[in-house]
Design an enzyme around this catalytic site. Structure first.
Site, PDB file in Angstrom:
ATOM      1  N   ASP A   8       0.859  -1.185   0.000  1.00  0.00           N
ATOM      2  CA  ASP A   8       0.000   0.000   0.000  1.00  0.00           C
ATOM      3  C   ASP A   8       0.892   1.230   0.000  1.00  0.00           C
ATOM      4  O   ASP A   8       1.794   1.344   0.844  1.00  0.00           O
ATOM      5  CB  ASP A   8      -0.905   0.023   1.236  1.00  0.00           C
ATOM      6  CG  ASP A   8      -1.985  -1.043   1.193  1.00  0.00           C
ATOM      7  OD1 ASP A   8      -2.057  -1.794   0.198  1.00  0.00           O
ATOM      8  OD2 ASP A   8      -2.763  -1.126   2.160  1.00  0.00           O
ATOM      9  N   ASP A 129     -15.642  -3.794  -1.688  1.00  0.00           N
ATOM     10  CA  ASP A 129     -15.159  -3.366  -0.370  1.00  0.00           C
ATOM     11  C   ASP A 129     -16.367  -3.122   0.518  1.00  0.00           C
ATOM     12  O   ASP A 129     -17.128  -2.171   0.286  1.00  0.00           O
ATOM     13  CB  ASP A 129     -14.330  -2.093  -0.494  1.00  0.00           C
ATOM     14  CG  ASP A 129     -13.188  -2.239  -1.490  1.00  0.00           C
ATOM     15  OD1 ASP A 129     -12.624  -3.340  -1.572  1.00  0.00           O
ATOM     16  OD2 ASP A 129     -12.886  -1.259  -2.192  1.00  0.00           O
TER      17      ASP A 129
END
Length: 240
Positions: A8, A129
């Protein structure tokens, strides 16, 4: 099962969040290329990358880091800030193999249809998500009100073959994936599903593999040493 160790990125740094909360951001490594090479050394063939700057405000600022990771030879799957067909073209020029459409899949499903038609289903994934079973957008801060299985069915109808399911409530907790919701998603669609969120041990990965998941993303568990990536790759089988 394909193992997707994760990188990330925020401001070019390798970071982790807890449950997607930007207030919890903390750096876990200095150099994404060094991390990627360690993944490759463990036998991984893929890396899952998220441009957190792009995910939150739609402006991708980590192109140089993404390009450098692509140059390591790993197959890169990238999400974050991909909201137009031009964005997909841009990240493919960096060397990215698969683009992950997140928020834009909720707000602009026509983009998904065009992306699949233009680039083919192997190179496009959609992020599912979810918090409390509802899909969230804009870096996971906005509740769309759409139930995650219904959203997945809509994406499948548009030609999507790859779904990445992230249970936001377990992300970064090491408490184990949302097995029940994953099973419900598997029953709802015929897509290849990658599990994301909650992986805390090699046993979690074995359980996901036994359940027939296409892939699993390993983030915090790798950086804390809770998962032996080399062992997971060996047990996962061919990584093509």
């Amino acid at each position: 099962m394909i193992l997707f160790p994760a990188i990330d990125l925020k401001d070019g740094r390798v970071v982790r969040l807890l449950k997607g909360d930007f207030a919890t951001v903390h750096q876990v490594a200095d150099d994404p290329v060094t991390v990627a090479r360690a993944f490759a050394g463990a036998g991984a063939a893929w890396v899952h990358m998220v441009d957190l700057d792009g995910a939150r405000d739609g402006v991708r600022r980590n192109a140089d880091a993404v390009r450098a990771v692509c140059e390591t030879g790993l197959r890169v799957e990238l999400g974050g800030g991909i909201r137009r067909l031009q964005d997909i073209e841009d990240v493919f020029k960096l060397g990215v193999y698969r683009a992950v459409i997140g928020s834009a899949a909720v707000t602009d499903p026509e983009l998904v249809r065009r992306a699949v038609e233009t680039f083919g289903p192997k190179r496009i994934a959609v992020g599912v998500d979810a918090r409390n079973g509802r899909v969230c957008t804009a870096g996971w801060v906005e509740d769309s009100g759409v139930e995650y299985r219904e959203f997945a069915r809509r994406m499948e109808a548009l030609g999507v073959r790859h779904l990445i399911f992230t249970d936001i409530d377990t992300d970064g907790t090491l408490a184990g994936p949302a097995y029940d919701r994953l099973a419900a998603l598997q029953a709802a669609v015929n897509c290849d599903i990658t599990a994301s969120g909650g992986v805390g041990s090699n046993e979690d990965l074995r359980r996901l593999q036994a359940a027939g998941l296409y892939g699993a993303i390993v983030g915090k568990a790798y950086y804390t040493g809770a998962v032996d990536l080399a062992l997971a790759v060996r047990e996962g089988g061919p990584q093509a």
